[in-house]
Design a protein around this motif. Structure first.
Motif, PDB file in Angstrom:
ATOM      1  N   ALA A 204       0.835  -1.209   0.000  1.00 31.14           N
ATOM      2  CA  ALA A 204       0.000   0.000   0.000  1.00 31.14           C
ATOM      3  C   ALA A 204       0.866   1.254   0.000  1.00 31.14           C
ATOM      4  CB  ALA A 204      -0.927  -0.005   1.215  1.00 31.14           C
ATOM      5  N   ALA A 205       1.965   1.231   0.731  1.00 28.33           N
ATOM      6  CA  ALA A 205       2.867   2.383   0.744  1.00 28.33           C
ATOM      7  C   ALA A 205       3.455   2.614  -0.647  1.00 28.33           C
ATOM      8  CB  ALA A 205       3.979   2.156   1.768  1.00 28.33           C
ATOM      9  N   ALA A 206       3.818   1.527  -1.300  1.00 26.90           N
ATOM     10  CA  ALA A 206       4.367   1.648  -2.654  1.00 26.90           C
ATOM     11  C   ALA A 206       3.309   2.170  -3.624  1.00 26.90           C
ATOM     12  CB  ALA A 206       4.898   0.299  -3.119  1.00 26.90           C
ATOM     13  N   ARG A 207       2.086   1.657  -3.523  1.00 26.13           N
ATOM     14  CA  ARG A 207       1.013   2.098  -4.418  1.00 26.13           C
ATOM     15  C   ARG A 207       0.689   3.579  -4.192  1.00 26.13           C
ATOM     16  NH1 ARG A 207      -3.201   0.159  -7.773  1.00 26.13           N
ATOM     17  NH2 ARG A 207      -4.121   2.072  -8.601  1.00 26.13           N
ATOM     18  N   ALA A 208       0.707   4.020  -2.932  1.00 32.55           N
ATOM     19  CA  ALA A 208       0.432   5.421  -2.646  1.00 32.55           C
ATOM     20  C   ALA A 208       1.485   6.323  -3.276  1.00 32.55           C
ATOM     21  CB  ALA A 208       0.383   5.642  -1.130  1.00 32.55           C
ATOM     22  N   ALA A 209       2.749   5.925  -3.204  1.00 28.71           N
ATOM     23  CA  ALA A 209       3.816   6.720  -3.808  1.00 28.71           C
ATOM     24  C   ALA A 209       3.672   6.758  -5.325  1.00 28.71           C
ATOM     25  CB  ALA A 209       5.178   6.147  -3.419  1.00 28.71           C
ATOM     26  N   PHE A 210       3.274   5.637  -5.899  1.00 32.16           N
ATOM     27  CA  PHE A 210       3.073   5.578  -7.351  1.00 32.16           C
ATOM     28  C   PHE A 210       1.922   6.491  -7.766  1.00 32.16           C
ATOM     29  CE2 PHE A 210       0.988   3.425 -11.031  1.00 32.16           C
ATOM     30  CZ  PHE A 210       2.000   3.614 -11.960  1.00 32.16           C
ATOM     31  N   ASP A 211       0.825   6.447  -7.015  1.00 35.63           N
ATOM     32  CA  ASP A 211      -0.327   7.282  -7.341  1.00 35.63           C
ATOM     33  C   ASP A 211       0.006   8.765  -7.175  1.00 35.63           C
ATOM     34  OD1 ASP A 211      -1.842   5.067  -7.909  1.00 35.63           O
ATOM     35  OD2 ASP A 211      -2.837   4.998  -5.943  1.00 35.63           O
ATOM     36  N   GLU A 212       0.786   9.092  -6.149  1.00 34.94           N
ATOM     37  CA  GLU A 212       1.140  10.486  -5.897  1.00 34.94           C
ATOM     38  C   GLU A 212       2.019  11.071  -6.996  1.00 34.94           C
ATOM     39  OE1 GLU A 212       2.914  10.486  -2.055  1.00 34.94           O
ATOM     40  OE2 GLU A 212       1.020  10.013  -1.016  1.00 34.94           O
ATOM     41  N   ALA A 231      12.796   0.250  -7.515  1.00 39.69           N
ATOM     42  CA  ALA A 231      13.177  -1.049  -6.953  1.00 39.69           C
ATOM     43  C   ALA A 231      13.780  -0.956  -5.546  1.00 39.69           C
ATOM     44  CB  ALA A 231      14.137  -1.765  -7.910  1.00 39.69           C
ATOM     45  N   PRO A 232      14.740  -0.051  -5.293  1.00 42.85           N
ATOM     46  CA  PRO A 232      15.277   0.022  -3.921  1.00 42.85           C
ATOM     47  C   PRO A 232      14.226   0.414  -2.897  1.00 42.85           C
ATOM     48  CG  PRO A 232      16.716   1.156  -5.487  1.00 42.85           C
ATOM     49  CD  PRO A 232      15.431   0.872  -6.208  1.00 42.85           C
ATOM     50  N   ARG A 233      13.270   1.270  -3.285  1.00 41.20           N
ATOM     51  CA  ARG A 233      12.226   1.696  -2.353  1.00 41.20           C
ATOM     52  C   ARG A 233      11.291   0.537  -2.027  1.00 41.20           C
ATOM     53  NH1 ARG A 233       9.537   6.872  -4.926  1.00 41.20           N
ATOM     54  NH2 ARG A 233       8.756   7.195  -2.786  1.00 41.20           N
ATOM     55  N   LEU A 234      11.006  -0.302  -3.009  1.00 41.43           N
ATOM     56  CA  LEU A 234      10.153  -1.466  -2.742  1.00 41.43           C
ATOM     57  C   LEU A 234      10.790  -2.380  -1.706  1.00 41.43           C
ATOM     58  CD1 LEU A 234       8.622  -0.417  -5.229  1.00 41.43           C
ATOM     59  CD2 LEU A 234       8.464  -2.770  -6.023  1.00 41.43           C
ATOM     60  N   LEU A 235      12.081  -2.604  -1.854  1.00 43.45           N
ATOM     61  CA  LEU A 235      12.783  -3.458  -0.903  1.00 43.45           C
ATOM     62  C   LEU A 235      12.764  -2.823   0.485  1.00 43.45           C
ATOM     63  CD1 LEU A 235      14.270  -6.174  -1.228  1.00 43.45           C
ATOM     64  CD2 LEU A 235      16.407  -4.903  -1.312  1.00 43.45           C
ATOM     65  N   ALA A 236      12.936  -1.498   0.541  1.00 40.63           N
ATOM     66  CA  ALA A 236      12.923  -0.795   1.826  1.00 40.63           C
ATOM     67  C   ALA A 236      11.545  -0.863   2.470  1.00 40.63           C
ATOM     68  CB  ALA A 236      13.338   0.664   1.619  1.00 40.63           C
ATOM     69  N   TRP A 237      10.479  -0.708   1.677  1.00 39.80           N
ATOM     70  CA  TRP A 237       9.131  -0.810   2.231  1.00 39.80           C
ATOM     71  C   TRP A 237       8.868  -2.219   2.764  1.00 39.80           C
ATOM     72  CZ3 TRP A 237       7.888   2.376  -2.541  1.00 39.80           C
ATOM     73  CH2 TRP A 237       7.668   3.714  -2.202  1.00 39.80           C
ATOM     74  N   ALA A 238       9.320  -3.228   2.039  1.00 35.44           N
ATOM     75  CA  ALA A 238       9.113  -4.603   2.490  1.00 35.44           C
ATOM     76  C   ALA A 238       9.790  -4.838   3.833  1.00 35.44           C
ATOM     77  CB  ALA A 238       9.646  -5.584   1.445  1.00 35.44           C
ATOM     78  N   ARG A 239      10.954  -4.239   4.021  1.00 34.39           N
ATOM     79  CA  ARG A 239      11.658  -4.389   5.295  1.00 34.39           C
ATOM     80  C   ARG A 239      10.983  -3.564   6.390  1.00 34.39           C
ATOM     81  NH1 ARG A 239      16.826  -4.060   2.087  1.00 34.39           N
ATOM     82  NH2 ARG A 239      17.677  -6.168   2.048  1.00 34.39           N
TER      83      ARG A 239
END
Length: 248
Positions: A204-212, A231-239
């Motif tokens: 959800a955090a990744a989708r919100a950033a994409f939508d923004e 890609a690096p942000r996705l890995l960071a969000w997962a962690r």
């Protein structure tokens, strides 16, 4: 392309005769190609071939080294960044290294004389058009494949990979790259499961950033550039949203 003769100069540019350079390696690869029995083996063969061709060009490249620092951050990293499959695809097919923003894959084409080079170029094109994303497993059909939904773009596909179908379950989330083959969608061989607890919050955090980011519907290139760079942000969000179980 015509077959390289034993006494011809090796296509790699070493200046040696083919028989003294890459002939043995190419013949072994040709024998392996003839024994491939399924789509998963075909996928891994051509992906590995691309990695073998491109990885030497990544060694010491400052944009790749900088990308590794961002990609792994404070998380666990392998002895060599390119040993991590997700980062290897990111470094070779996403990271701009050329004067005009070209990736390593765009700068270093593959042309080694094997009859299968066309299939490998097809894989290179697919990887160049792909990006890492959170993929939700929506259904599993054992022995056939599984359905998935790209959380960032809200697109769906059925992945025809019976080997992967034995390894995933509905409601699981993957960090993976979907290869845009229109007739038979596949995932790149490097993928990881996201820790079950927190997976929806991370996505959800990744989708919100994409939508923004607010891309216009017809801004295909801008959207792809954002997705490749994320890609690096996705890995960071997962962690960051990890709760239990092993980190991705």
């Amino acid at each position: 392309m015509a077959t390289v003769g034993r006494n011809d100069p090796c296509p790699c540019g070493s200046g040696k005769k083919y028989k003294k350079c890459h002939q043995e390696q190419d013949e072994a690869r040709g024998r392996e190609l003839r024994t491939l029995s399924g789509i998963d083996e075909w996928l891994r063969f051509h992906t590995r071939r691309l990695h073998e061709h491109l990885a030497p060009h990544a060694e010491g490249a400052s944009p790749v080294l900088a990308a590794a620092e961002t990609f792994f951050g404070e998380g666990e990293r392998p002895g060599h960044p390119l040993d991590d499959g997700l980062f290897r695809d990111h470094a070779l097919f996403d990271v701009p290294v050329g004067a005009e923003g070209e990736t390593l894959a765009a700068l270093h084409g593959l042309d080694d004389g094997l009859a299968s080079v066309g299939d490998t170029r097809v894989m290179a094109t697919a990887l160049a058009a792909s990006y890492l994303s959170f993929l939700e497993v929506t259904e599993v059909k054992r022995g056939k494949g599984f359905g998935m939904r790209d959380v960032l773009t809200d697109t769906e596909a059925f992945i025809w990979d019976e080997t992967m179908a034995a390894s995933v379950e509905p409601m699981e989330y993957l960090l993976a790259r979907r290869l845009p083959f229109t007739d038979r969608p596949l995932l790149a061989p490097a993928w990881r499961k996201v820790a079950f607890h927190g997976r929806k919050s991370a996505a959800a955090a990744a989708r919100a950033a994409f939508d923004e980011a607010g891309f216009a519907p017809d801004d295909v290139s801008g959207r792809l550039a954002w997705l490749k760079g994320a890609a690096p942000r996705l890995l960071a969000w997962a962690r960051a949203f990890h709760r239990e179980g092993p980190l991705v």
